[in-house]
Design a protein around this motif. Structure first.
Motif, short mmCIF file in Angstrom:
data_model
loop_
_atom_site.label_atom_id
_atom_site.label_comp_id
_atom_site.label_asym_id
_atom_site.label_seq_id
_atom_site.Cartn_x
_atom_site.Cartn_y
_atom_site.Cartn_z
N GLU A 206 0.83 -1.21 0.00
CA GLU A 206 0.00 0.00 0.00
C GLU A 206 0.87 1.26 0.00
OE1 GLU A 206 -2.75 0.05 3.21
OE2 GLU A 206 -3.91 -1.66 2.48
N LEU A 209 2.63 1.74 -3.40
CA LEU A 209 1.73 2.23 -4.45
C LEU A 209 1.33 3.68 -4.22
CD1 LEU A 209 -0.57 -0.91 -4.89
CD2 LEU A 209 1.29 -0.17 -6.38
N LYS A 213 2.23 7.05 -6.41
CA LYS A 213 0.99 7.67 -6.90
C LYS A 213 0.27 6.78 -7.92
CE LYS A 213 2.73 12.36 -6.11
NZ LYS A 213 2.14 12.41 -4.75
N LEU A 214 0.32 5.47 -7.64
CA LEU A 214 -0.36 4.51 -8.50
C LEU A 214 -1.75 4.16 -7.97
CD1 LEU A 214 2.66 2.12 -9.16
CD2 LEU A 214 1.69 3.82 -10.73
N ILE A 215 -2.05 4.64 -6.76
CA ILE A 215 -3.35 4.39 -6.15
C ILE A 215 -3.59 5.47 -5.10
CG2 ILE A 215 -2.61 2.96 -4.18
CD1 ILE A 215 -4.91 1.02 -4.93
N THR A 216 -4.85 5.65 -4.74
CA THR A 216 -5.19 6.64 -3.71
C THR A 216 -5.75 5.93 -2.48
OG1 THR A 216 -7.47 6.92 -4.48
CG2 THR A 216 -5.77 8.31 -5.52
N GLU A 219 -9.24 4.71 -3.16
CA GLU A 219 -9.28 3.48 -3.95
C GLU A 219 -8.93 2.25 -3.11
OE1 GLU A 219 -8.16 5.05 -8.44
OE2 GLU A 219 -6.56 4.82 -6.94
N ILE A 220 -7.99 2.42 -2.19
CA ILE A 220 -7.62 1.31 -1.30
C ILE A 220 -8.81 0.91 -0.44
CG2 ILE A 220 -6.23 0.68 0.72
CD1 ILE A 220 -3.93 2.29 -0.51
N LEU A 223 -11.39 -0.93 -2.50
CA LEU A 223 -10.97 -2.31 -2.78
C LEU A 223 -11.17 -3.21 -1.56
CD1 LEU A 223 -7.66 -1.74 -4.80
CD2 LEU A 223 -9.76 -2.79 -5.65
#
Length: 277
Positions: A206, A209, A213-216, A219-220, A223
């Motif tokens: 986490e 990522l 900056k591949l996820i926020t 978004e986590i 998911l």
């Protein structure tokens, strides 16, 4: 198409292979249907209960693939406790002698139930056990997803290229109890667990990522909610499924049920109906 030979902890591997979560739940629910994997579809074996016995299955698969002139690799998993079993050493010896396309992944979570690794073996690492059998052994951070990927990718490349097997020791930690009957507070300190909680591989991924900056964060969380809802839904479906029959307890041990098992089945069936004393 490579083979996947698990212990009982490889949930992630099963899901990546496409095995339905519902089927995995069936297995742990005590329903033998959970072990009915479509071998040709998933190239995955069901769980083999005797500790480390799956290692022999793995070298057999690798030898068979080479005999048929295929380049499929076989990855099998075992815990640090399993490395004390004879089957583990038999498998490594066979793999070394025949130069099979095996990857032996040892999840060294530092405990064989309650027995620490340092009193399981005198070798400094588990990885170095491979050297005695004539092939490569490597120890990695088992909580580092990228390290695990890099090591297994290289091992697969070597196996496919005819360079033989590799033993990978993933150094990790068992955060929870071994089973629901286990009380880990009897043999380890809470401070030790707290230290390893900070090294949780999911948290590390986490952070990686997020830093890239591949996820926020949003978004986590989405998911996680979706995954939890899916897991609960699949388990509820299994709870509503039809119970397996009494005969299933005996049906899958032999191709043809021997007389002694037939007699046991008859006695148990009579007892279940209240007719046995």
């Amino acid at each position: 198409d490579d083979w996947f030979v698990p212990t009982f902890r490889e949930l992630g591997g099963w899901l990546v292979r496409g095995v339905p979560l519902r089927q995995v739940y069936l297995y742990f629910y005590g329903n033998e249907e959970g072990s009915r994997l479509e071998i040709g579809k998933y190239h995955a074996l069901p769980v083999s209960i005797p500790i480390a016995s799956q290692m022999l299955h793995a070298v057999g698969l690798a030898y068979a693939e080479r005999y048929q002139k295929n380049d499929r690799v076989v990855i099998s998993f075992v815990g640090d406790g399993g490395t004390s079993e004879g089957e583990f050493h038999e498998a490594l010896n066979f793999a070394g002698v025949w130069n099979t396309g095996n990857i032996f992944y040892v999840q060294n979570n530092q405990f064989a139930i309650s027995v620490r690794r340092k009193i399981q073996t005198r070798s400094a690492t588990i990885a170095e056990k491979a050297f005695g059998y004539g092939f490569e052994g490597v120890q990695i951070d088992g909580n580092d997803l990228l390290a695990v990927y890099a090591a297994t990718s290289l091992a697969a490349e070597n196996a496919r290229g005819g360079k033989g097997p590799t033993l990978i020791e993933g150094y990790t930690y068992r955060l929870g109890a071994h089973t629901t009957a286990d009380d880990p507070s009897r043999y380890r300190e809470d401070t030790e667990v707290t230290e390893w909680l900070a090294k949780d591989p999911i948290l590390r991924v986490e952070k990686y990522l997020l830093n890239k900056k591949l996820i926020t964060d949003t978004e986590i969380e989405t998911l996680k909610k979706e995954a939890k809802a899916f897991a609960v839904s699949e388990f509820e479906a299994v709870e509503k499924s039809q119970d397996h029959s009494l005969e299933d307890t005996y049906r899958y041990t032999f191709e043809t049920m021997p007389l002694i098992l037939k007699e046991q089945l008859e006695k148990q069936a009579a007892f279940a109906k209240g007719g046995a004393k």
